[in-house]
Design a protein around this motif. Structure first.
Motif, PDB file in Angstrom:
ATOM      1  N   ILE A 202      45.710  34.164  42.688  1.00  0.00           N
ATOM      2  CA  ILE A 202      45.787  34.727  44.036  1.00  0.00           C
ATOM      3  C   ILE A 202      44.939  35.992  44.149  1.00  0.00           C
ATOM      4  O   ILE A 202      44.157  36.179  45.099  1.00  0.00           O
ATOM      5  CB  ILE A 202      47.253  35.036  44.402  1.00  0.00           C
ATOM      6  CG1 ILE A 202      48.058  33.726  44.453  1.00  0.00           C
ATOM      7  CG2 ILE A 202      47.337  35.776  45.733  1.00  0.00           C
ATOM      8  CD1 ILE A 202      49.538  33.939  44.683  1.00  0.00           C
ATOM      9  N   ILE A 203      45.071  36.875  43.164  1.00  0.00           N
ATOM     10  CA  ILE A 203      44.343  38.146  43.217  1.00  0.00           C
ATOM     11  C   ILE A 203      42.839  37.914  43.069  1.00  0.00           C
ATOM     12  O   ILE A 203      42.030  38.584  43.729  1.00  0.00           O
ATOM     13  CB  ILE A 203      44.876  39.093  42.120  1.00  0.00           C
ATOM     14  CG1 ILE A 203      46.331  39.461  42.421  1.00  0.00           C
ATOM     15  CG2 ILE A 203      44.018  40.348  42.016  1.00  0.00           C
ATOM     16  CD1 ILE A 203      46.989  40.290  41.338  1.00  0.00           C
ATOM     17  N   ALA A 204      42.455  36.965  42.207  1.00  0.00           N
ATOM     18  CA  ALA A 204      41.031  36.657  42.067  1.00  0.00           C
ATOM     19  C   ALA A 204      40.466  36.083  43.358  1.00  0.00           C
ATOM     20  O   ALA A 204      39.341  36.417  43.763  1.00  0.00           O
ATOM     21  CB  ALA A 204      40.824  35.680  40.921  1.00  0.00           C
ATOM     22  N   ALA A 205      41.251  35.215  44.032  1.00  0.00           N
ATOM     23  CA  ALA A 205      40.798  34.647  45.304  1.00  0.00           C
ATOM     24  C   ALA A 205      40.664  35.715  46.377  1.00  0.00           C
ATOM     25  O   ALA A 205      39.819  35.607  47.277  1.00  0.00           O
ATOM     26  CB  ALA A 205      41.769  33.560  45.759  1.00  0.00           C
ATOM     27  N   ALA A 206      41.500  36.763  46.274  1.00  0.00           N
ATOM     28  CA  ALA A 206      41.432  37.853  47.256  1.00  0.00           C
ATOM     29  C   ALA A 206      40.287  38.817  46.970  1.00  0.00           C
ATOM     30  O   ALA A 206      40.027  39.724  47.774  1.00  0.00           O
ATOM     31  CB  ALA A 206      42.756  38.609  47.280  1.00  0.00           C
ATOM     32  N   GLY A 207      39.616  38.643  45.835  1.00  0.00           N
ATOM     33  CA  GLY A 207      38.478  39.491  45.505  1.00  0.00           C
ATOM     34  C   GLY A 207      38.793  40.707  44.670  1.00  0.00           C
ATOM     35  O   GLY A 207      37.932  41.571  44.478  1.00  0.00           O
ATOM     36  N   PHE A 208      40.034  40.786  44.140  1.00  0.00           N
ATOM     37  CA  PHE A 208      40.429  41.945  43.336  1.00  0.00           C
ATOM     38  C   PHE A 208      40.729  41.553  41.896  1.00  0.00           C
ATOM     39  O   PHE A 208      41.445  42.268  41.183  1.00  0.00           O
ATOM     40  CB  PHE A 208      41.664  42.622  43.947  1.00  0.00           C
ATOM     41  CG  PHE A 208      41.434  43.145  45.337  1.00  0.00           C
ATOM     42  CD1 PHE A 208      40.777  44.348  45.545  1.00  0.00           C
ATOM     43  CD2 PHE A 208      41.861  42.418  46.446  1.00  0.00           C
ATOM     44  CE1 PHE A 208      40.563  44.829  46.823  1.00  0.00           C
ATOM     45  CE2 PHE A 208      41.655  42.885  47.728  1.00  0.00           C
ATOM     46  CZ  PHE A 208      40.991  44.102  47.925  1.00  0.00           C
ATOM     47  N   GLY A 209      40.173  40.425  41.450  1.00  0.00           N
ATOM     48  CA  GLY A 209      40.444  39.955  40.101  1.00  0.00           C
ATOM     49  C   GLY A 209      39.961  40.899  39.014  1.00  0.00           C
ATOM     50  O   GLY A 209      40.527  40.934  37.921  1.00  0.00           O
ATOM     51  N   ALA A 210      38.922  41.686  39.312  1.00  0.00           N
ATOM     52  CA  ALA A 210      38.389  42.618  38.316  1.00  0.00           C
ATOM     53  C   ALA A 210      39.373  43.726  37.977  1.00  0.00           C
ATOM     54  O   ALA A 210      39.188  44.422  36.973  1.00  0.00           O
ATOM     55  CB  ALA A 210      37.090  43.230  38.831  1.00  0.00           C
ATOM     56  N   TYR A 211      40.448  43.890  38.783  1.00  0.00           N
ATOM     57  CA  TYR A 211      41.429  44.942  38.538  1.00  0.00           C
ATOM     58  C   TYR A 211      42.757  44.386  38.026  1.00  0.00           C
ATOM     59  O   TYR A 211      43.702  45.155  37.855  1.00  0.00           O
ATOM     60  CB  TYR A 211      41.673  45.735  39.831  1.00  0.00           C
ATOM     61  CG  TYR A 211      40.389  46.250  40.439  1.00  0.00           C
ATOM     62  CD1 TYR A 211      39.732  47.344  39.887  1.00  0.00           C
ATOM     63  CD2 TYR A 211      39.825  45.632  41.555  1.00  0.00           C
ATOM     64  CE1 TYR A 211      38.547  47.817  40.433  1.00  0.00           C
ATOM     65  CE2 TYR A 211      38.641  46.098  42.116  1.00  0.00           C
ATOM     66  CZ  TYR A 211      38.018  47.189  41.541  1.00  0.00           C
ATOM     67  OH  TYR A 211      36.844  47.643  42.076  1.00  0.00           O
ATOM     68  N   PHE A 212      42.817  43.082  37.796  1.00  0.00           N
ATOM     69  CA  PHE A 212      44.031  42.461  37.271  1.00  0.00           C
ATOM     70  C   PHE A 212      43.710  41.898  35.892  1.00  0.00           C
ATOM     71  O   PHE A 212      42.893  40.976  35.770  1.00  0.00           O
ATOM     72  CB  PHE A 212      44.515  41.344  38.202  1.00  0.00           C
ATOM     73  CG  PHE A 212      45.864  40.795  37.836  1.00  0.00           C
ATOM     74  CD1 PHE A 212      47.002  41.573  37.946  1.00  0.00           C
ATOM     75  CD2 PHE A 212      45.998  39.491  37.368  1.00  0.00           C
ATOM     76  CE1 PHE A 212      48.248  41.064  37.624  1.00  0.00           C
ATOM     77  CE2 PHE A 212      47.234  38.977  37.043  1.00  0.00           C
ATOM     78  CZ  PHE A 212      48.366  39.767  37.174  1.00  0.00           C
ATOM     79  N   PRO A 213      44.288  42.432  34.818  1.00  0.00           N
ATOM     80  CA  PRO A 213      43.858  42.070  33.454  1.00  0.00           C
ATOM     81  C   PRO A 213      43.827  40.579  33.175  1.00  0.00           C
ATOM     82  O   PRO A 213      42.875  40.082  32.551  1.00  0.00           O
ATOM     83  CB  PRO A 213      44.893  42.791  32.574  1.00  0.00           C
ATOM     84  CG  PRO A 213      45.373  43.935  33.400  1.00  0.00           C
ATOM     85  CD  PRO A 213      45.353  43.452  34.816  1.00  0.00           C
ATOM     86  N   TRP A 214      44.840  39.841  33.627  1.00  0.00           N
ATOM     87  CA  TRP A 214      44.919  38.417  33.288  1.00  0.00           C
ATOM     88  C   TRP A 214      43.906  37.566  34.054  1.00  0.00           C
ATOM     89  O   TRP A 214      43.733  36.409  33.740  1.00  0.00           O
ATOM     90  CB  TRP A 214      46.338  37.907  33.539  1.00  0.00           C
ATOM     91  CG  TRP A 214      47.308  38.391  32.509  1.00  0.00           C
ATOM     92  CD1 TRP A 214      47.599  37.785  31.315  1.00  0.00           C
ATOM     93  CD2 TRP A 214      48.101  39.571  32.570  1.00  0.00           C
ATOM     94  NE1 TRP A 214      48.526  38.530  30.626  1.00  0.00           N
ATOM     95  CE2 TRP A 214      48.851  39.632  31.370  1.00  0.00           C
ATOM     96  CE3 TRP A 214      48.247  40.593  33.503  1.00  0.00           C
ATOM     97  CZ2 TRP A 214      49.748  40.667  31.101  1.00  0.00           C
ATOM     98  CZ3 TRP A 214      49.128  41.627  33.223  1.00  0.00           C
ATOM     99  CH2 TRP A 214      49.868  41.654  32.039  1.00  0.00           C
TER     100      TRP A 214
END
Length: 259
Positions: A202-214
């Motif tokens: 979900i976070i990667a799809a929202a464009g913030f995956g670079a800030y979520f370790p997994w």
């Protein structure tokens, strides 16, 4: 080292004799088999359709080449490794509570920090061997399919990405150990792994995956069209997450009231 080597030997013996780890490895074998099947269909679409391996209306997007294949393997390890490696960590730490052997470990004349270190090293070695097995099987399947565009540079770059993704995912599995100890079992850490996988998507799809370790290993492996370069921020986030997992697990063993 006086206490660490015997403790590590015992943990590795548990892994070798465990049916759970072998079954988990067998389940992860599906990753290179599926990747090899995709490459085979892309390489020989007419033969796959005539033999019934692919329906006439079915389409698989991509290209059959070594760079694309190694990239696909890296994506599978980046996503599937979070689940598989997390399961290994949850089993190594949670089984002591589920089997009622935690009291026996705590009664041994060994420092608790040594036992925690032995379990983390055993988990890391087990996950690394599983990943090397998956990579080796994947390379054999790619050779069997006869993929083009194979060169020394392609293999070195692809293997470098595969090994780096493996190490990153192993580092991210340390918080699972704390969840297993805190919950005293398997279910909570497995639920944690599933939750972080869902949030990573979900976070990667929202464009913030670079800030979520997994989400970082999957983005680095090229799971999206614009693959992310691994920068210092991503490495720092993964490193901090790993340290928090190790530190909290060690603190739990040292200070928590063990019954």
């Amino acid at each position: 080292m006086k206490y660490l080597l015997p403790a590590l030997r015992v943990e590795l013996l548990k892994v070798r004799k465990s049916k759970v780890v072998w079954i988990t490895t067998g389940a992860f074998t599906l990753a290179p088999l599926i990747a090899g099947f995709f490459m085979f269909v892309l390489r020989y679409p007419a033969f796959a359709e005539r033999s019934g391996l692919l329906g006439a209306q079915a389409q698989i997007v991509g290209e059959a080449s070594w760079p694309a294949y190694l990239n696909l393997l890296a994506q599978m390890i980046a996503v599937g490794g979070i689940l598989i490696f997390g399961f290994v960590s949850s089993w190594l730490f949670g089984r002591e509570y589920a089997d009622g052997t935690i009291k026996d470990l705590l009664a041994l004349p060994y420092p608790r920090a040594v036992m925690v270190a032995a379990k983390f090293i055993a988990a890391g070695l087990t996950c690394l061997l599983i990943s090397l097995y998956i990579i080796t099987l994947g390379l054999l399947l790619g050779w069997f399919v006869g993929l083009p565009q194979g060169s020394l540079d392609v293999f070195l770059q692809g293997l470098g990405v595969l090994l780096l993704v493996t190490v990153l995912v192993i580092l991210l599995s340390t918080p699972v150990a704390f969840i297993a100890c805190y919950s005293r079992g398997y279910l909570a850490p497995l639920g944690f792994v599933i939750i972080v996988l869902v949030f990573a998507q979900i976070i990667a799809a929202a464009g913030f995956g670079a800030y979520f370790p997994w989400a970082i290993p999957a983005l680095y492996s090229g799971i999206v069209a614009s693959s992310m370069a691994l920068d210092w921020l991503g490495l720092m986030l993964i490193f901090i997450t790993s340290i928090i997992g190790v530190g909290s697990t060690l603190a739990w063993w040292l200070m928590a009231d063990q019954h």
